[in-house]
Every structure is written in C-alpha cells, then in structure tokens.
Design an enzyme around this catalytic site. Structure first.
Site, PDB file in Angstrom:
ATOM      1  N   CYS A   1       0.834  -1.204   0.000  1.00 39.64           N
ATOM      2  CA  CYS A   1       0.000   0.000   0.000  1.00 39.64           C
ATOM      3  C   CYS A   1       0.872   1.259   0.000  1.00 39.64           C
ATOM      4  CB  CYS A   1      -0.998  -0.037   1.151  1.00 39.64           C
ATOM      5  SG  CYS A   1      -2.331   1.179   0.964  1.00 39.64           S
TER       6      CYS A   1
ATOM      7  N   HIS B   1      -3.879  -4.685   0.010  1.00 36.93           N
ATOM      8  CA  HIS B   1      -3.479  -5.200   1.323  1.00 36.93           C
ATOM      9  C   HIS B   1      -3.554  -6.725   1.293  1.00 36.93           C
ATOM     10  CE1 HIS B   1      -3.353  -1.442   3.696  1.00 36.93           C
ATOM     11  NE2 HIS B   1      -4.245  -1.024   2.804  1.00 36.93           N
TER      12      HIS B   1
ATOM     13  N   GLU C   1      -2.651  -8.802   3.459  1.00 35.63           N
ATOM     14  CA  GLU C   1      -3.032  -9.325   4.772  1.00 35.63           C
ATOM     15  C   GLU C   1      -4.541  -9.303   4.982  1.00 35.63           C
ATOM     16  OE1 GLU C   1      -2.812  -4.905   5.511  1.00 35.63           O
ATOM     17  OE2 GLU C   1      -1.815  -6.373   4.214  1.00 35.63           O
TER      18      GLU C   1
END
Length: 215
Positions: free
Chosen positions: A83, A193, A195
């Site tokens: 990001c 992202h 994650e």
C-alpha cells in the site's frame, strides 16, 4: 533462525500484517516488528507496510532515521512494499502539492480523477475501496499458485505511475487501468493489502517468505 523484519515507523496498526506473515511463514522463520535500523538490516527479508498520507509517512521515516535503511535493505535482500509502502518507493507524490519520496523506483504517484465513471457511466467513489482484480502482467515468483485476475482488497486514493512500464507486474481497473504491483530487482510492491485479501493474499505472503530475490 531466519527472520523477516516488518518496518514499524509509528503509523497505523501493523499487527494484522504481522499475524498474516506469521501464518504464512515456514518453519524456522521468525517475524519481527521493529523500528531499529540494526534489526532491519540484519533481517533476511523486509516488509514495508503503510497507510495514510505520503507526507506523513515520509516525515515518520525521517523521524526514525529509516529512509537510508530502507534504501539499503531494498538493494540487498527480498523486500515487500504494501500500500503506502509501494507509493513512497517512487520519486514523488502529488499529495499536498508535491511530496518527495524515497526514489527507489523512478516514477510518480498520482491522484485518481474525481470525475471517473464506470462502464455504466456512474461516478466512481474516491478512495478506491474494496475488492478488485489484479491482472498479472508478467511472471514473478510471488504470483506462484495465484490464479490470474484474483481479487485483492484495496483502500487508496493515489496510484503509482512508474517511468519504466517494464517494472509493472500487475494492473487493476478502476475507471482506467493502473499499475497495482511493481517488481524491480529484489523489490516487489503491491497497492492492495494482502493481509486482508484472504487466500490470494496469504499465498502472496507465503511466496514472499520463500523467495530468494531472484526472478
């Protein structure tokens, strides 16, 4: 024991990144959240996550003395930007009338046009937020096992425009195609992202944990 350093420069909640990396890590690899230059430069791999504004990110890196550390780490070992950790790798950002960045990948960061529309003519919201496809534009070890056009989670109002299109590893369409993943040497950086991106994101993180920096 090998370890991966997650760069902590005082911005954002990085624990979701750490947890995802721990889940993806092979046996014998430790994940370490740190703001210490010595820890970052001793790591086998470095993850540079980020969120918020480029100006604030660069100010925080400066306050922690981490700009030169990240430049050295990116040149010497596998390095993953996430990001804002992608955007500040560029030369500069349009934010706040112009914000100098790290200059690791030649190019610029531009803001999405507020007048963008979708295929039906409806106005697109800024920031670009939610799930969207990433189209892999070149082979790379971090794409291993991830189906073409898999969906990842995005939250951003700015996007990168590299000088050399050859570093683009993935694109996403939001009003227009934009570069959503870059790969240059031992650096791989992605706008989404991972994650927060379920199975494709965890697969990308697991690939990074195994990657030796070669393409």
């Amino acid at each position: 024991m090998k370890h991966v350093a997650v760069v902590d420069y005082g911005m954002g909640n990085l624990h979701s990144v750490v947890r995802a990396l721990e889940h993806a890590a092979p046996a014998g690899m430790r994940v370490h959240l740190t703001d210490r230059a010595a820890d970052i430069l001793a790591a086998d791999r470095v993850v540079f996550p980020g969120q918020g504004a480029a100006r604030d990110c660069m100010a925080a890196l400066g306050a922690h003395g981490l700009g030169p550390v990240l430049q050295e780490a990116a040149a010497t070992r596998p390095f993953l930007g996430i990001c804002m950790g992608l955007q500040v790798l560029m030369d500069d950002s349009d934010e706040n009338g112009g914000t100098p960045c790290l200059g690791l990948i030649p190019g610029h960061v531009r803001r999405f046009d507020d007048t963008m529309t979708d295929a039906r003519g409806a106005r697109l919201k800024i920031p670009h937020m939610g799930w969207n496809q990433v189209h892999q534009t070149r082979d790379h070890p971090l794409w291993a096992g991830i189906p073409q056009d898999s969906r990842f989670y995005f939250v951003h109002s700015y996007y990168v425009v590299p000088d050399d299109e050859g570093v683009v590893a993935g694109t996403t369409d939001y009003g227009r195609p934009f570069a959503s993943a870059l790969a240059a040497g031992q650096v791989f950086a992605i706008q989404c992202h991972p994650e927060k991106s379920a199975a494709p994101g965890l697969a990308l993180l697991a690939n990074f944990m195994q990657w030796d920096g070669a393409i």
